[in-house]
Design a protein around this motif. Sequence first.
Motif, mmCIF file in Angstrom:
data_model
loop_
_atom_site.group_PDB
_atom_site.id
_atom_site.type_symbol
_atom_site.label_atom_id
_atom_site.label_comp_id
_atom_site.label_asym_id
_atom_site.label_seq_id
_atom_site.Cartn_x
_atom_site.Cartn_y
_atom_site.Cartn_z
ATOM 1 N N LEU A 90 17.183 -17.627 15.986
ATOM 2 C CA LEU A 90 18.101 -16.497 16.097
ATOM 3 C C LEU A 90 17.453 -15.340 16.848
ATOM 4 O O LEU A 90 18.070 -14.729 17.737
ATOM 5 N N GLY A 91 16.193 -15.045 16.515
ATOM 6 C CA GLY A 91 15.495 -13.942 17.187
ATOM 7 C C GLY A 91 15.274 -14.201 18.663
ATOM 8 O O GLY A 91 15.447 -13.307 19.496
ATOM 9 N N SER A 92 14.883 -15.435 19.005
ATOM 10 C CA SER A 92 14.642 -15.749 20.427
ATOM 11 C C SER A 92 15.934 -15.690 21.223
ATOM 12 O O SER A 92 15.940 -15.238 22.374
ATOM 13 N N ALA A 93 17.050 -16.140 20.614
ATOM 14 C CA ALA A 93 18.338 -16.071 21.314
ATOM 15 C C ALA A 93 18.727 -14.627 21.566
ATOM 16 O O ALA A 93 19.156 -14.267 22.682
ATOM 17 N N LEU A 94 18.580 -13.771 20.569
ATOM 18 C CA LEU A 94 18.926 -12.352 20.742
ATOM 19 C C LEU A 94 18.002 -11.687 21.761
ATOM 20 O O LEU A 94 18.446 -10.846 22.556
ATOM 21 N N LEU A 95 16.714 -12.045 21.751
ATOM 22 C CA LEU A 95 15.769 -11.501 22.729
ATOM 23 C C LEU A 95 16.172 -11.900 24.145
ATOM 24 O O LEU A 95 16.196 -11.067 25.064
ATOM 25 N N TYR A 96 16.517 -13.166 24.318
ATOM 26 C CA TYR A 96 16.895 -13.660 25.641
ATOM 27 C C TYR A 96 18.208 -13.027 26.113
ATOM 28 O O TYR A 96 18.328 -12.630 27.278
ATOM 29 N N ILE A 97 19.182 -12.913 25.217
ATOM 30 C CA ILE A 97 20.455 -12.295 25.593
ATOM 31 C C ILE A 97 20.249 -10.826 25.921
ATOM 32 O O ILE A 97 20.827 -10.296 26.895
ATOM 33 N N THR A 98 19.418 -10.139 25.140
ATOM 34 C CA THR A 98 19.137 -8.723 25.413
ATOM 35 C C THR A 98 18.463 -8.554 26.769
ATOM 36 O O THR A 98 18.812 -7.641 27.538
ATOM 37 N N PHE A 99 17.499 -9.405 27.074
ATOM 38 C CA PHE A 99 16.841 -9.348 28.388
ATOM 39 C C PHE A 99 17.857 -9.500 29.512
ATOM 40 O O PHE A 99 17.826 -8.750 30.497
ATOM 41 N N ASN A 100 18.777 -10.465 29.376
ATOM 42 C CA ASN A 100 19.793 -10.643 30.410
ATOM 43 C C ASN A 100 20.719 -9.441 30.505
ATOM 44 O O ASN A 100 21.219 -9.119 31.591
ATOM 45 N N GLY A 101 20.966 -8.770 29.377
ATOM 46 C CA GLY A 101 21.801 -7.575 29.406
ATOM 47 C C GLY A 101 21.149 -6.410 30.112
ATOM 48 O O GLY A 101 21.840 -5.476 30.547
ATOM 49 N N TRP A 102 19.821 -6.434 30.255
ATOM 50 C CA TRP A 102 19.104 -5.363 30.948
ATOM 51 C C TRP A 102 18.958 -5.622 32.450
ATOM 52 O O TRP A 102 18.512 -4.744 33.185
ATOM 53 N N LEU A 103 19.296 -6.799 32.915
ATOM 54 C CA LEU A 103 19.118 -7.114 34.328
ATOM 55 C C LEU A 103 20.149 -6.373 35.176
ATOM 56 O O LEU A 103 21.261 -6.075 34.725
ATOM 57 N N THR A 104 19.771 -6.107 36.418
ATOM 58 C CA THR A 104 20.698 -5.415 37.321
ATOM 59 C C THR A 104 21.949 -6.243 37.580
ATOM 60 O O THR A 104 23.045 -5.695 37.725
ATOM 61 N N ASP A 105 21.811 -7.560 37.664
ATOM 62 C CA ASP A 105 22.999 -8.420 37.777
ATOM 63 C C ASP A 105 23.176 -9.195 36.474
ATOM 64 O O ASP A 105 23.175 -10.419 36.435
ATOM 65 N N TRP A 106 23.336 -8.455 35.394
ATOM 66 C CA TRP A 106 23.431 -9.018 34.055
ATOM 67 C C TRP A 106 24.524 -10.072 33.948
ATOM 68 O O TRP A 106 24.463 -10.965 33.117
ATOM 69 N N HIS A 107 25.544 -9.963 34.785
ATOM 70 C CA HIS A 107 26.676 -10.884 34.733
ATOM 71 C C HIS A 107 26.385 -12.195 35.445
ATOM 72 O O HIS A 107 27.121 -13.168 35.293
ATOM 73 N N GLY A 108 25.322 -12.237 36.262
ATOM 74 C CA GLY A 108 25.006 -13.452 37.009
ATOM 75 C C GLY A 108 26.121 -13.876 37.937
ATOM 76 O O GLY A 108 26.279 -15.051 38.263
ATOM 77 N N SER A 109 26.919 -12.906 38.365
ATOM 78 C CA SER A 109 28.097 -13.123 39.220
ATOM 79 C C SER A 109 29.211 -13.870 38.499
ATOM 80 O O SER A 109 30.285 -14.059 39.055
ATOM 81 N N GLY A 110 28.956 -14.315 37.281
ATOM 82 C CA GLY A 110 30.005 -14.948 36.489
ATOM 83 C C GLY A 110 30.641 -16.144 37.148
ATOM 84 O O GLY A 110 31.848 -16.309 37.093
ATOM 85 N N THR A 111 29.842 -17.000 37.805
ATOM 86 C CA THR A 111 30.412 -18.155 38.496
ATOM 87 C C THR A 111 31.303 -18.979 37.579
ATOM 88 O O THR A 111 32.398 -19.389 37.946
ATOM 89 N N PHE A 112 30.839 -19.231 36.361
ATOM 90 C CA PHE A 112 31.645 -19.911 35.353
ATOM 91 C C PHE A 112 31.097 -19.508 34.000
ATOM 92 O O PHE A 112 30.157 -20.101 33.489
ATOM 93 N N GLY A 113 31.677 -18.461 33.440
ATOM 94 C CA GLY A 113 31.220 -17.978 32.158
ATOM 95 C C GLY A 113 29.879 -17.268 32.249
ATOM 96 O O GLY A 113 29.383 -16.952 33.336
ATOM 97 N N ALA A 114 29.289 -17.001 31.095
ATOM 98 C CA ALA A 114 27.963 -16.376 31.042
ATOM 99 C C ALA A 114 26.926 -17.465 31.305
ATOM 100 O O ALA A 114 26.299 -18.008 30.389
ATOM 101 N N ARG A 115 26.725 -17.776 32.581
ATOM 102 C CA ARG A 115 26.000 -18.990 32.958
ATOM 103 C C ARG A 115 24.542 -18.990 32.511
ATOM 104 O O ARG A 115 23.977 -20.041 32.215
ATOM 105 N N ARG A 116 23.921 -17.830 32.465
ATOM 106 C CA ARG A 116 22.509 -17.804 32.077
ATOM 107 C C ARG A 116 22.300 -18.143 30.613
ATOM 108 O O ARG A 116 21.184 -18.487 30.208
#
Length: 721
Positions: free
Chosen positions: A568-594
């Motif tokens: 649970l902690g690693s998932a939240l850490l990874y999701i939080t890191f992606n939320g801090w990225l400049t392209d946090w959405h990853g362009s949304g090619t198909f869902g939250a791909r990252r």
Amino acid sequence: MIRLYSRLIENKAKAIALILAVLSIMLGAVWQTQAISSQGATIGTASDGSYVKRCYARERSATQNITFRWTPDQGASLQFWPIPPERPALLYLKVARPDLATLTLKICNQPPLQVAIIPGQRLYQMMIKPGQCELALSIFPPLYAHNDPRSLGILLLQTKLHMIATNVSDLFATFFLAPFLPLALAGISWTGLTNNNGYQLFLTPIILLGVIITGSIYPEWRLEIAWWVSNISFVFLLTIIVYRSGKRWLSSYVHTDRIIVGWLAGIGIITIVLTFLPYISSDGVGYYAYARAIIYRGDLGMEETFAALAPQMPIRFTSRGFVDNPWSVGPSLFWILPLAGYRWLFGGDGHDIGAIATATLVSALFGFGTTIIAYYCARRWFSPIESALGALTAFFGSTLWFYSMREGGFAHALNAFACAFMVLAWIRVQEQPSYKRWFTLGVAAGLVAITYWATVLLLIIPVIGTCYLLWQTRHTPHQWRPMMIGIFIAGLTALIVFSPQIIIWQIIYGSPFIKPEATPSINWQELHILELFFARFGLVQWSPAAMAGLIGLVLLARRSPILGISLLGSALLYITFNGWLTDWHGSGTFGARRLTSLAVWYAIGLAAIIDALAKRRWTGLALFGALASCGWMLMLLIRITLGYFPEGTTAYGLERTSITDLFLTRFTLPTFDIFTFFQTGFIGDILSSNLITTSLSLLGYLSFLAGCITWLLWNLTSKKA
């Protein structure tokens, strides 16, 4: 006497319920036939999504308070719920145009119908035979407004189609063309009859009454509402069938983990046959360029691949004269040997469909292999059926399905496999440490890091676990030596597996450790973690099964606190890191791909939820949720394949799309297009190809490749590993 009286009352109730169910089915058929016979929408309102295609965005007049859409001069179309072919219908079109123009209406192979458009707002009426065809609109001459770059056609205000029924057979033909509501009602009634539960038959009139009332409140959405209700009813019916079949047959055919894994492998093969499509684009070109350059050129000259597969992508060179490729080399490590075999057998230039199919099939196989690994992970705590259902739901109910079968050029499927392999390897180290298992953990950790750099954060799981093991052995010094040797083996192995990336960086950029300029940066000022959950492409709306899986990890933490909290902690850490990225959405090619990398997290959490529901005798609810979430993902795959997203699936495109266009048009649940979608699969294409010899040779090689990878997965997940 009392028992006899109660039976009579019960039999009367069942008889009344059966009569009401039959009447409801008949009334539902009449209601749906009438709704399809007279359908349409006010253009520019939220309800027009089922009726217009390739038109400009909705607008509202500031002076007359009317809604409308402009059509382009070419390419727009009208679409209606299907009516029987060759049946005449009256088409009403309320349009406006400031000058004279000619509207050409083209319906399938019928002769074009031309209508003279008079200046001003007018209602036009024309006799057509639309059947199941789109009505293509073209207008001449085009209109160009001041300060408007668009090429305009006509202003659409309202459209309506009224079928002319000359006799009763016309109405019957309309009903039998797509009797989705009465079939759904009949299915609900059938479950009540076969379950010997007369009271369940009362669901049929209740459902119909709800549809009629809601449809009368929202008349322009009445067919869409009926379509949603029908699809939910079909999922309910499928749940009953699967549940009853499972109770009857599972105990006979499911005895061991290996049998279940065999069934999972069979499901994987069927999935590949039906949905696999070799395609490399966008980021996938960068990942694939390494493998193609090494196999077909013997160097790192990647400009040919970028020019061939992504001509729109600008090619930049580093100071050392190599193409600036900011994508990881990890996926190419999976592709190099199969691609070398393909070149040896078939030649080609590495850009042909056979080479691309070879690489992307590897991604598809390892992507589905994540399901098998997830099963073995979940089996530590949950029953075989719960573990298998959780693993399958995590695959078919998340973006992993898409990135395994439709976008194999991306790293997500391979990285999901690597992350799942890492979790399984760590669980095994925890259970029974050995140098072999520490070595396997090192291989898995290296693959996690090299396939997708950001997921190195997920390695916090073995780090926390190792610290816990060391703490446990603090009073037994004789265990420290083998423990430290094991940690050293794992660390060294991980570094060796990651070393190809270090070498590539040294060659291309002149430094063994570097952050390529084109990779996203961290923006500490903005955190978009909530958007990753609740945006249009976020977990809640796009892949609710994945969201449920993350929540289910809380239940796992009660059984296995260290691993549950680590996951649970690693998932939240990874999701939080992606939320801090400049392209946090990853362009949304198909869902939250990252977040595809977290597939095994979803599987374990889902198995925990299924287990909790099963203990409360709510197994049917768990099965319904699993089937519904997988069906929703299938609908999304069909929509992106057949172009049913009006603004595309990028993050910004989805945010521009209204909620009703996403969830309340007849293309939200394109169930009738399932067979069309399956026909887009690659395996069917090569079997129907005119070049039989070449196709069979390629199919033979791909089958051999699939056998080798299946054998590898079988051995990686065996208890001896």
